[in-house]
Design a protein around this motif. Sequence first.
Motif, PDB file in Angstrom:
ATOM      1  N   GLU A  14      -0.056  -3.706 -28.628  1.00 52.53           N
ATOM      2  CA  GLU A  14      -1.272  -2.878 -28.684  1.00 52.53           C
ATOM      3  C   GLU A  14      -1.405  -2.050 -27.400  1.00 52.53           C
ATOM      4  OE1 GLU A  14      -4.972  -5.038 -29.036  1.00 52.53           O
ATOM      5  OE2 GLU A  14      -6.095  -3.255 -28.414  1.00 52.53           O
ATOM      6  N   TYR A  15      -1.123  -2.718 -26.267  1.00 52.12           N
ATOM      7  CA  TYR A  15      -1.183  -1.999 -24.996  1.00 52.12           C
ATOM      8  C   TYR A  15      -0.185  -0.834 -24.985  1.00 52.12           C
ATOM      9  CZ  TYR A  15       0.523  -0.746 -20.426  1.00 52.12           C
ATOM     10  OH  TYR A  15       0.968  -0.007 -19.358  1.00 52.12           O
ATOM     11  N   LEU A  16       1.040  -1.106 -25.405  1.00 55.90           N
ATOM     12  CA  LEU A  16       2.070  -0.066 -25.347  1.00 55.90           C
ATOM     13  C   LEU A  16       1.764   1.071 -26.304  1.00 55.90           C
ATOM     14  CD1 LEU A  16       4.718   0.917 -24.141  1.00 55.90           C
ATOM     15  CD2 LEU A  16       5.951  -0.435 -25.851  1.00 55.90           C
ATOM     16  N   ARG A  17       1.178   0.738 -27.444  1.00 54.46           N
ATOM     17  CA  ARG A  17       0.788   1.791 -28.395  1.00 54.46           C
ATOM     18  C   ARG A  17      -0.193   2.749 -27.716  1.00 54.46           C
ATOM     19  NH1 ARG A  17      -2.611   5.022 -30.719  1.00 54.46           N
ATOM     20  NH2 ARG A  17      -2.032   5.633 -32.818  1.00 54.46           N
ATOM     21  N   HIS A  18      -1.139   2.183 -26.972  1.00 55.69           N
ATOM     22  CA  HIS A  18      -2.109   3.018 -26.272  1.00 55.69           C
ATOM     23  C   HIS A  18      -1.421   3.842 -25.180  1.00 55.69           C
ATOM     24  CE1 HIS A  18      -6.321   4.004 -25.217  1.00 55.69           C
ATOM     25  NE2 HIS A  18      -5.764   4.265 -24.038  1.00 55.69           N
ATOM     26  N   GLU A  19      -0.487   3.212 -24.489  1.00 55.29           N
ATOM     27  CA  GLU A  19       0.228   3.915 -23.413  1.00 55.29           C
ATOM     28  C   GLU A  19       1.036   5.084 -23.996  1.00 55.29           C
ATOM     29  OE1 GLU A  19      -0.189   3.899 -20.401  1.00 55.29           O
ATOM     30  OE2 GLU A  19       1.630   4.209 -19.253  1.00 55.29           O
ATOM     31  N   TYR A  20       1.638   4.876 -25.142  1.00 56.39           N
ATOM     32  CA  TYR A  20       2.367   5.962 -25.803  1.00 56.39           C
ATOM     33  C   TYR A  20       1.400   7.077 -26.234  1.00 56.39           C
ATOM     34  CZ  TYR A  20       6.790   3.324 -26.131  1.00 56.39           C
ATOM     35  OH  TYR A  20       7.955   2.654 -25.863  1.00 56.39           O
ATOM     36  N   ASP A  21       0.227   6.672 -26.656  1.00 57.48           N
ATOM     37  CA  ASP A  21      -0.750   7.691 -27.049  1.00 57.48           C
ATOM     38  C   ASP A  21      -1.188   8.507 -25.830  1.00 57.48           C
ATOM     39  OD1 ASP A  21      -2.471   8.892 -29.117  1.00 57.48           O
ATOM     40  OD2 ASP A  21      -4.103   8.104 -27.871  1.00 57.48           O
TER      41      ASP A  21
ATOM     42  N   LEU B  40       5.587  13.166 -35.266  1.00 61.22           N
ATOM     43  CA  LEU B  40       6.245  11.985 -34.693  1.00 61.22           C
ATOM     44  C   LEU B  40       7.155  11.300 -35.711  1.00 61.22           C
ATOM     45  CD1 LEU B  40       3.243  10.567 -32.650  1.00 61.22           C
ATOM     46  CD2 LEU B  40       5.443  11.255 -31.697  1.00 61.22           C
ATOM     47  N   ARG B  41       6.685  11.232 -36.947  1.00 65.18           N
ATOM     48  CA  ARG B  41       7.520  10.588 -37.984  1.00 65.18           C
ATOM     49  C   ARG B  41       8.818  11.367 -38.173  1.00 65.18           C
ATOM     50  NH1 ARG B  41       2.293  10.405 -40.720  1.00 65.18           N
ATOM     51  NH2 ARG B  41       1.403   8.346 -40.296  1.00 65.18           N
ATOM     52  N   ALA B  42       8.696  12.701 -38.169  1.00 62.93           N
ATOM     53  CA  ALA B  42       9.908  13.530 -38.329  1.00 62.93           C
ATOM     54  C   ALA B  42      10.858  13.289 -37.159  1.00 62.93           C
ATOM     55  CB  ALA B  42       9.510  15.006 -38.411  1.00 62.93           C
ATOM     56  N   SER B  43      10.320  13.168 -35.974  1.00 68.68           N
ATOM     57  CA  SER B  43      11.165  12.928 -34.802  1.00 68.68           C
ATOM     58  C   SER B  43      11.803  11.546 -34.864  1.00 68.68           C
ATOM     59  CB  SER B  43      10.342  13.066 -33.517  1.00 68.68           C
ATOM     60  OG  SER B  43       9.905  14.400 -33.371  1.00 68.68           O
ATOM     61  N   ILE B  44      11.031  10.570 -35.298  1.00 66.37           N
ATOM     62  CA  ILE B  44      11.600   9.216 -35.419  1.00 66.37           C
ATOM     63  C   ILE B  44      12.794   9.236 -36.380  1.00 66.37           C
ATOM     64  CG2 ILE B  44      11.144   6.895 -36.354  1.00 66.37           C
ATOM     65  CD1 ILE B  44       8.295   7.148 -35.157  1.00 66.37           C
TER      66      ILE B  44
ATOM     67  N   GLY C 169       3.704   4.598 -41.742  1.00 65.26           N
ATOM     68  CA  GLY C 169       2.680   3.915 -40.943  1.00 65.26           C
ATOM     69  C   GLY C 169       2.406   4.631 -39.627  1.00 65.26           C
ATOM     70  N   ASP C 170       1.838   3.888 -38.691  1.00 66.10           N
ATOM     71  CA  ASP C 170       1.454   4.464 -37.394  1.00 66.10           C
ATOM     72  C   ASP C 170       2.720   4.656 -36.537  1.00 66.10           C
ATOM     73  OD1 ASP C 170       0.664   4.951 -34.792  1.00 66.10           O
ATOM     74  OD2 ASP C 170      -0.968   3.479 -34.820  1.00 66.10           O
ATOM     75  N   PRO C 171       3.125   5.891 -36.290  1.00 67.69           N
ATOM     76  CA  PRO C 171       4.405   6.095 -35.599  1.00 67.69           C
ATOM     77  C   PRO C 171       4.431   5.539 -34.171  1.00 67.69           C
ATOM     78  CG  PRO C 171       3.191   8.176 -35.827  1.00 67.69           C
ATOM     79  CD  PRO C 171       2.467   7.164 -36.641  1.00 67.69           C
ATOM     80  N   LEU C 172       3.306   5.630 -33.463  1.00 65.73           N
ATOM     81  CA  LEU C 172       3.309   5.119 -32.084  1.00 65.73           C
ATOM     82  C   LEU C 172       3.381   3.592 -32.063  1.00 65.73           C
ATOM     83  CD1 LEU C 172       0.717   7.497 -30.363  1.00 65.73           C
ATOM     84  CD2 LEU C 172       3.221   7.615 -30.303  1.00 65.73           C
ATOM     85  N   GLU C 173       2.692   2.982 -33.015  1.00 67.05           N
ATOM     86  CA  GLU C 173       2.776   1.523 -33.098  1.00 67.05           C
ATOM     87  C   GLU C 173       4.205   1.111 -33.477  1.00 67.05           C
ATOM     88  OE1 GLU C 173      -0.346  -0.365 -35.314  1.00 67.05           O
ATOM     89  OE2 GLU C 173       0.828  -2.199 -35.540  1.00 67.05           O
ATOM     90  N   ASN C 174       4.824   1.876 -34.356  1.00 70.81           N
ATOM     91  CA  ASN C 174       6.197   1.560 -34.757  1.00 70.81           C
ATOM     92  C   ASN C 174       7.146   1.657 -33.563  1.00 70.81           C
ATOM     93  OD1 ASN C 174       5.242   1.284 -37.332  1.00 70.81           O
ATOM     94  ND2 ASN C 174       5.948   3.289 -38.040  1.00 70.81           N
ATOM     95  N   LEU C 175       6.931   2.672 -32.728  1.00 65.72           N
ATOM     96  CA  LEU C 175       7.778   2.814 -31.532  1.00 65.72           C
ATOM     97  C   LEU C 175       7.539   1.667 -30.550  1.00 65.72           C
ATOM     98  CD1 LEU C 175       7.514   6.674 -30.894  1.00 65.72           C
ATOM     99  CD2 LEU C 175       9.627   5.414 -31.383  1.00 65.72           C
ATOM    100  N   ALA C 176       6.265   1.305 -30.412  1.00 69.18           N
ATOM    101  CA  ALA C 176       5.922   0.207 -29.498  1.00 69.18           C
ATOM    102  C   ALA C 176       6.522  -1.102 -29.995  1.00 69.18           C
ATOM    103  CB  ALA C 176       4.405   0.094 -29.362  1.00 69.18           C
ATOM    104  N   GLU C 177       6.419  -1.321 -31.270  1.00 70.61           N
ATOM    105  CA  GLU C 177       6.974  -2.533 -31.886  1.00 70.61           C
ATOM    106  C   GLU C 177       8.495  -2.586 -31.676  1.00 70.61           C
ATOM    107  OE1 GLU C 177       5.095  -4.745 -33.717  1.00 70.61           O
ATOM    108  OE2 GLU C 177       6.685  -5.945 -34.649  1.00 70.61           O
TER     109      GLU C 177
END
Lengths: 431, 391
Positions: free
Chosen positions: B148-155, B174-178, B290-298
């Motif tokens: 959760e912290y990292l998702r916020h940091e990415y945001d 973001l999804r396209a970039s992923i 889904g949430d691309p930033l959360e996916n990256l953080a995960e």
Amino acid sequence: MTTRESTQELVGRGNREGAALFRDWFAELDEAGRNGGQSAYVFVMGSINEVLKTFDLPVVFPEINSLQTAVRRVAHEYLETAEDHGYSPDICGYVKADIGMQLRGGQHPMGQMPTPSMSVLTNACNTYIKWAEIWERMYDTPTFTIDIPGTRQAGGQTWRGDADFEADRRYVEVQLSELITLCEEVTGKNFDIDKFRQVLGYANTMSRSWKRILDLNRSKPSLFNALTDGTIFLGVANGFRGTEAGARYFERLVEEMEYRAAHGIGQAIEEQYRLLFVGVPCYPIFRRFNELFTDWGGSFVNSTYLWFASGGTNSGFEYDLTDPLASLAEGVLINVRGAMDAMFHQNDVLEHMAKDFDVDGVIYHPIKSCRTVSTGLADGRRHLTEELGIPSLFIESDMMDRRVVSEAQMKNRIDAFFEGLASRRRQLADA
Amino acid sequence: MTLTATRVFDEWRDKSLDDALFECREMVESAEFETVRRWRDAGGKVAGHFQVYFPEEIIHAAGMLPFKVRGAALEPNHADSHFGSYLCSILKSSLELAMSDLVELDMFVSHPICDAARNLAAIWGRNFDYPCQILYLPQNPNSAGSVEYLRHEYDRMRRVTQEVADCEITDDDLRASIAVFNENRRLLRELYDVKRSTPWLVGAVDAYALVALAGMIPREEHNEMLATLLAEIRERTTKQEDRIRVVFEGAFCEQPPFDLIRMLGRTCYVVDDDFHIGMRWITEDVAVEGDPLENLAEAYTEHSSYSPVQHDLRKPKEKMLISRIRDAAADAAILAAAKMCEPGLEEQVTYTHALDAEGIAYFVSEFEENMSSFDQLEMQVETFVENLLFA
């Protein structure tokens, strides 16, 4: 009590009582070491003593243990043991002295050190993390990293109410809860919220007092030497944080400093030049290093060391005892972030210190052992000089390893620096 | 918004495989970073990110070029006076790239990977007017709060990037970039499969260059190049030689000089390594839905490689290294560390003790990115190899 009697009792009391507390602390550790007692290994930038003291865990500060070996001039023995084990001459001397001590079964000049029951560290220094990994492997001991996000860009700190700050604070709070669970497992004790509040209360007294003491050194002449006396105060600030003895010590230290300020009682030298110190002291020749400055009437009135090595508690942040865990998270975040700022973004700090303490010069002392503190100093100095025009001196050596300490070379440069200060003062007087 | 029209590296096209790989090596070995200049000349913006890992998808989604700041083999004539002694070379050479205008950036991001590098953003910020940020990747990935912290940091990083790029970065961007980066990760995994299974088909230095290019050209272009050249590499008829198979460990940040890798490639098969591990940090596809930033953080915390600068209780480094050696069926390890690299030098001790316990042969060495003499080192490596071959 007459003024004379008060002066005799008060002046120097902080140093005497600090030394006594230090002996008590190491006696406790020695006992734990000899009897297989528990201990937590922690670090000065975010010890989280507030939680550990709630569980009555004796705390070992390996940084303090290591610097003690340097001050007592036996560091090289420990460094060599670690280097024989494979550690490079180019890594942190604190780490190597500690590993040397561990490899010697915990034998330290001040007693038998206990092995860690757990270790708690922050990310304020990356080497903390690597260091704790060594204990993890050596003793199979639990390691807990409290990850504390720092300032993202110079001048860009966020505060309570800002969404970014709250995200950081929540992250720290979750980790503190996890640490409490770990402490319960390690000690077999339940977390006592009332005791926790009491510990936070003592810590509040210490933070409030520490800030007051640092502020009082604006006095002319300055009341204490930030380099030498300050190191004694730091030892108590760290080792006794959150304890009744620590709170009592700092209250009495405030009393001493206020008395000295009121009566114009400065240091033992006649203060000619007021200096700031940036970096970590040269412990292998600690007393002599200081004399190289005091011989010229130079006194250290403040330092970034007193900020970051006290874990940023110089901020004076006081915990809200009605919401203790959330408030501890906020305080730890603000304080440790402040400690990091004193290293990575120290120019703002120095600019304020220079004005508030009316300084004549800034002494930069980067050291081989500590890249956390030292990497940015040359660049910081360039900008400080360009922007503020304050005279400064840049001398490199080490905090542990006498092989990279050249006293003669240092003296030459320090002498030249003071000659420059004297010349500058004469020119200003003539103008 | 994604900007993919600009092509910055055409030299490899319409050439034989050997010639194409030569062009790749030339481009990577040069300290001119010509591809970045071409991107800027076409009107593009550039975000420099220091080693090790950075979620480049965020930069890519803004239509900017993510540029991997990884030093260079050059003299830090401008940067040297901004640092003290006892520091690794990559810090100085990276700042030199910016100070000497070899690489012009619009923002710079570093991470607190080590005591030295964590000072870099502050130093950079005192010398350049563009945003110089620290991305605080979690150092406690074992905490329940880290994703959760990292998702916020990415945001937060998304917001900073939006300001620099002067455009909005939507979740769909973001999804396209992923998706683009997933393809890139798949191709890089394929390249390493080749290294492990048929190392005689791709030289150590060629594989290195193919990976390093990812940090200096648009990812779509890199994908096209990798897909084309990998197909040709698999078609090669190069014969297997009697060489020992080694894993190179210790290049997670500062990179060894090209000639050192070339020398190793002449002597043995480098079947796995941690060269530019940050660009291969995430080991699986990142979820696109889904949430691309959360996916990256995960993905960062749960599906990732290892390095000496990340502490994760689930990934003891020495065990990860032993797995890397075993998975690659390697005979030995080259345990290197950049000079003055505290985490690398500390990890070396652990690695040697762990490999001793496992009975795995290793060769210990230090390097610096701008070292130029390898005669003695080559002789030592050859002796090490001969000892293994003729044991």
